[in-house]
Design a protein around this motif. Structure first.
Motif, PDB file in Angstrom:
ATOM      1  N   ALA B  14       0.834  -1.207   0.000  1.00 13.23           N
ATOM      2  CA  ALA B  14       0.000   0.000   0.000  1.00 13.23           C
ATOM      3  C   ALA B  14       0.866   1.252   0.000  1.00 13.23           C
ATOM      4  O   ALA B  14       0.546   2.242  -0.667  1.00 13.23           O
ATOM      5  CB  ALA B  14      -0.925  -0.007   1.212  1.00 13.23           C
ATOM      6  N   SER B 148     -12.760  -0.141   1.212  1.00 14.13           N
ATOM      7  CA  SER B 148     -11.522   0.181   1.915  1.00 14.13           C
ATOM      8  C   SER B 148     -11.764   1.104   3.101  1.00 14.13           C
ATOM      9  O   SER B 148     -10.843   1.485   3.793  1.00 14.13           O
ATOM     10  CB  SER B 148     -10.506   0.808   0.958  1.00 14.13           C
ATOM     11  OG  SER B 148     -10.861   2.127   0.652  1.00 14.13           O
ATOM     12  N   HIS B 156     -10.498   4.995  -2.147  1.00 13.52           N
ATOM     13  CA  HIS B 156      -9.171   4.792  -2.727  1.00 13.52           C
ATOM     14  C   HIS B 156      -9.179   4.922  -4.244  1.00 13.52           C
ATOM     15  O   HIS B 156      -8.163   4.727  -4.884  1.00 13.52           O
ATOM     16  CB  HIS B 156      -8.647   3.418  -2.314  1.00 13.52           C
ATOM     17  CG  HIS B 156      -9.556   2.293  -2.730  1.00 13.52           C
ATOM     18  ND1 HIS B 156     -10.779   2.062  -2.144  1.00 13.52           N
ATOM     19  CD2 HIS B 156      -9.416   1.359  -3.711  1.00 13.52           C
ATOM     20  CE1 HIS B 156     -11.354   1.016  -2.735  1.00 13.52           C
ATOM     21  NE2 HIS B 156     -10.551   0.578  -3.685  1.00 13.52           N
ATOM     22  N   ALA B 330      -5.059  -3.017   3.194  1.00 15.54           N
ATOM     23  CA  ALA B 330      -3.919  -3.662   3.850  1.00 15.54           C
ATOM     24  C   ALA B 330      -4.357  -4.464   5.072  1.00 15.54           C
ATOM     25  O   ALA B 330      -3.662  -5.388   5.492  1.00 15.54           O
ATOM     26  CB  ALA B 330      -2.886  -2.616   4.247  1.00 15.54           C
TER      27      ALA B 330
END
Ligand code: SF4
Lengths: 276, 480
Positions: B14, B148, B156, B330
């Motif tokens: 990321a 996300s 994102h 992540a």
């Protein structure tokens, strides 16, 4: 942020408690006021890497008429192990801490993070009902971060220091969030002659240190530190000041790597240098 | 997202995505400032937080009772209730309803729980099209990704990327400006609304007293999903209950202010069962699917129980310095950020795979400070770490390091000797008062930062001189 310990009450308490010894009576006669006895918890980081911060803290306290001792058995509050999840190890080291400071009137430390560990983390390690837990609770209530002690207990605002520089202050997360020292460092800094305090953008955002996190998640930690360092550099300040060497070592380490000449100082150093 | 990657690997990936990092930061900044302003607009925010927390605590402490009451009321309203212990049960219940109704297409409004159980995939496997109607969720669905962020699933993605996804879907170019994108989505989703056989929603809160399900949305899609198709299925985590409408009002103040920084979301939809005789709209069937899926593990464990107070506002994500660098993916599953790191290892009940999440935090406690219901997230993260270590999951080197820590720091004498020896040894690596970048074990630090050398004389060595200084003495010898 209001203090939970009104200074006059504590002062008179302590006054009663300590006026028995002859030496202290002499002190009092000389100064016309009660003498506070403070035990310095220097922290392992300051002891091993930044002893000058401890020296400055002691000198500051003494100037204000406080009697300072240094319990020699102290090592570390146990926080590194505690935060890493090694609670048995943390407990063993924290017990040494408790024994070292068992007789102290006040415990003052130049770290909001370590004070936060004692005030907050010990409650997580031991329930307040166990014998060691109740000792931890008792001692934690006497434990203060340095600027917090100066402002809340001594009622000091203006130390009469002079430090001509442009400075930014980084409020450390544990000092402000776990310990709740509020504006104590700023109250002291705002009254330093010649010191121009500039606002740090995103001041309240963490510097990315986080103990073992800084090594385990070194890349993320470094990225957060980069943002912090850039924000510091963007202010055009020549001094970065704070209350915790962990954070300052982190931001300072990044600043140095980026080639920045900004001086990184603990609050105690800045104040003491300003008094010299 | 590779299935067996570590948090550290995902975080590193990321960090290399500059676009993602900028997008996440911009959005979280906006949400953060919005929250601050919105809170200032409420007179006694701290008291409101305390009330919110008290309500949540009361419900969690009496969850059996409130689940029973909710079930009774929903049934009395003509709805059906399905209690599902595991993900597979949810899938079974929903696919059975779909099969019985001969459903071909399903429209959905935002539901995190349905992501948990991968409901869309299960529906597709039986030949039912499931389409997300929340714009962000729709984008994420087209991209084949997970949300996300709890309240901004597609934060994102930028307009260009969205336009590409839409163009692929449309089979013709869609321009990357806001109007064209919104127009496309609106047109496309309208067709879906009209043809859907079943509407599936999440549930922000279920009101036990009235048997209602309450949805906070900003696009109005929640209303369409609950009223247009003949069947409405609401999927809720079993903890998502408030006792009364009055309690709901507290949440109506807390949630939007903490989440999007709004005083209130554009739409608040309250659904109390299927269409009744004489009513002109609403579904023929209403199903409430109440999902455990690991929540009782949190409920049973007093160390982590508070995590069930969460109202899924996302505030802890927006202030988290780690989340702000790496975004949500992540974290590897449905719930990112501090709350994700707290609940994922327990909901998934897999320490080997998810036990590293709680270590991805600086423990700065910004999350705890932001949380509208005052969950001490940083404490919960530390408790997780302790659980992980106690289960013997920590690495060998770290275990050895902390055993040594205990021995060395467990007695001042040993400490003195050990630190003194370490200082002398490390002198080999000292350059200009700092450690050289390649000291063993410090790589994570020194890749980006200088590390100071240990002092030649420790404070305790300076103390004897310092002790003798008279008060007020300036700049004595003792300066290391
Ligand atoms: S833990 Fe608190 S701040 Fe985070 S999403 Fe839940 S309610 Fe919001």
């Amino acid at each position: 942020m209001t203090s939970t310990y009104p200074a006059p009450f504590i002062l008179s308490n302590i006054y009663d408690k300590i006026k028995s010894t002859l030496q202290r009576e002499e002190w009092e006669a000389a100064r016309g006021t009660a003498v506070l006895r403070v035990s310095l918890f220097v922290t392992c980081l300051v002891d091993a890497c930044f002893p000058e911060v401890g020296v400055s803290a002691v000198r500051l306290l003494r100037r204000l008429g406080v009697e300072v001792d240094f319990p020699p058995e102290q090592t570390c509050c146990g926080q590194p192990a505690f935060n890493a999840g090694f609670h048995r190890e943390a407990g063993a080291v924290a017990q040494v801490w408790l024994e070292s400071f068992a007789d102290s009137d006040y415990i003052v430390t130049p770290s909001g993070s370590c004070a936060g560990m004692i005030r907050h983390g010990y409650g997580e390690l031991w329930a307040g009902t166990s014998p060691v837990g109740s000792l931890a609770k008792e001692l934690s209530e006497k434990t203060y971060e340095l600027s917090q002690f100066l402002v809340e207990i001594l009622g000091v605002r203006d130390l009469g220091a002079r430090f001509p520089a442009k400075a930014v202050y980084h409020p450390s997360c544990h000092a402000t969030r776990l310990l709740g020292i509020g504006d104590a460092p700023l109250i002291l800094l705002r009254r330093v002659r010649g010191l121009e305090l500039v606002d740090l953008p995103f001041a309240e955002e963490c510097c990315g240190f986080g103990g073992t996190f800084s090594v385990k998640f070194g890349e993320v930690s470094g990225a957060i530190a980069t943002d912090k360092a850039r924000n510091v550099m963007g202010t055009g300040a020549d001094v970065l000041v704070g209350t915790d060497m962990g954070c300052l070592m982190n931001i300072g380490g990044r600043l140095r790597r980026l080639g920045s000449p900004i001086r990184v100082l603990h609050l105690a150093q800045l104040l003491e240098e300003g008094l010299a | 997202m590779t299935p067996r990657s570590t948090m550290k690997e995902r975080a590193s990936a990321a960090l290399r995505d500059e676009f993602l990092r900028r997008a996440v930061k911009t959005t979280t900044d906006k949400l953060f400032l919005g929250r601050r302003l919105a809170q200032q607009s409420y007179e006694d925010w701290e008291r409101l937080r305390d009330r919110g927390r008290a309500i949540r605590a009361h419900v969690i402490d009496n969850l059996d009772f409130y689940l029973g009451r909710l079930t009774d009321r929903v049934r009395a309203n003509g709805g059906q209730v399905h209690l599902c212990r595991e993900a597979a049960d949810v899938v079974r219940v929903v696919t059975e309803i779909a099969a019985r109704r001969g459903a071909r297409s399903v429209i959905k409004s935002k539901s995190m729980v349905s992501e948990e159980v991968r409901l869309n995939r299960a529906l597709e496997e039986i030949g039912v099209r499931a389409v997300e109607t929340d714009l962000g969720e729709y984008i994420v669905q087209l991209a084949g990704e997970m949300p996300s962020h709890i309240i901004g699933p597609a934060i994102h993605k930028n307009r260009q990327q969205i336009a590409e996804l839409f163009s692929r879907e449309a089979g013709r170019p869609v321009a990357p400006d806001t109007e064209s994108l919104a127009a496309f989505a609106r047109r496309r989703l309208r067709e879906e609304f009209l043809r859907a056989d079943i509407g599936i929603t999440g549930c922000n809160f279920a009101v036990a007293e009235t048997g209602s399900v309450c949805l906070f949305t900003n696009e109005g899609n929640g209303r369409m999903v609950t009223s247009l198709p003949p069947v409405h299925i609401a999927v809720m985590g079993m903890e998502r209950i408030v006792p009364t409408l009055e309690d709901l009002e507290v949440m109506m103040h807390l949630l939007p202010r903490s989440g999007t920084g709004q005083k209130l979301t554009s739409y608040v939809t309250i659904v109390s069962g299927p269409r009744r005789e004489g009513e002109s709209d609403g579904p023929e069937e209403f199903h409430l699917v109440i999902v455990d899926n690991g929540r009782s593990r949190l409920l049973r464990d007093p160390r982590f129980r508070e995590a069930l107070y969460c109202i899924r506002c996302g505030a802890c994500l927006n202030v988290c310095p780690v989340y702000r660098q790496i975004g949500g993916h992540a974290y590897g599953w449905v719930y990112p950020g501090p709350i994700g790191a707290v609940i994922t290892p327990l909901l998934q009940d897999d320490l080997d795979r998810w036990g590293d999440l709680p270590f991805a935090s600086t423990l700065c406690a910004a999350c705890s400070e932001a949380c509208p219901v005052k969950i001490p997230l940083h404490d919960l993260l530390v408790r997780h770490r302790a659980r992980y270590v106690a289960a013997g999951k920590a690495g060998m080197a770290e275990r050895a390091a902390f055993r040594a820590f205990r021995r060395v720091f467990g007695a001042a004498k040993k400490y003195k000797v050990a630190v003194g020896a370490a200082e002398k040894l490390l002198r080999l690596w000292v350059r200009d008062g700092h450690m050289a970048p390649r000291v063993p074990g410090l790589k994570g630090w020194t890749d980006s930062r200088d590390f100071p050398a240990l002092a030649r004389r420790r404070f305790r060595d300076l103390w004897p001189e310092l002790e003798k200084e008279s008060p007020g003495q300036k700049g004595g010898k003792a300066h290391g």
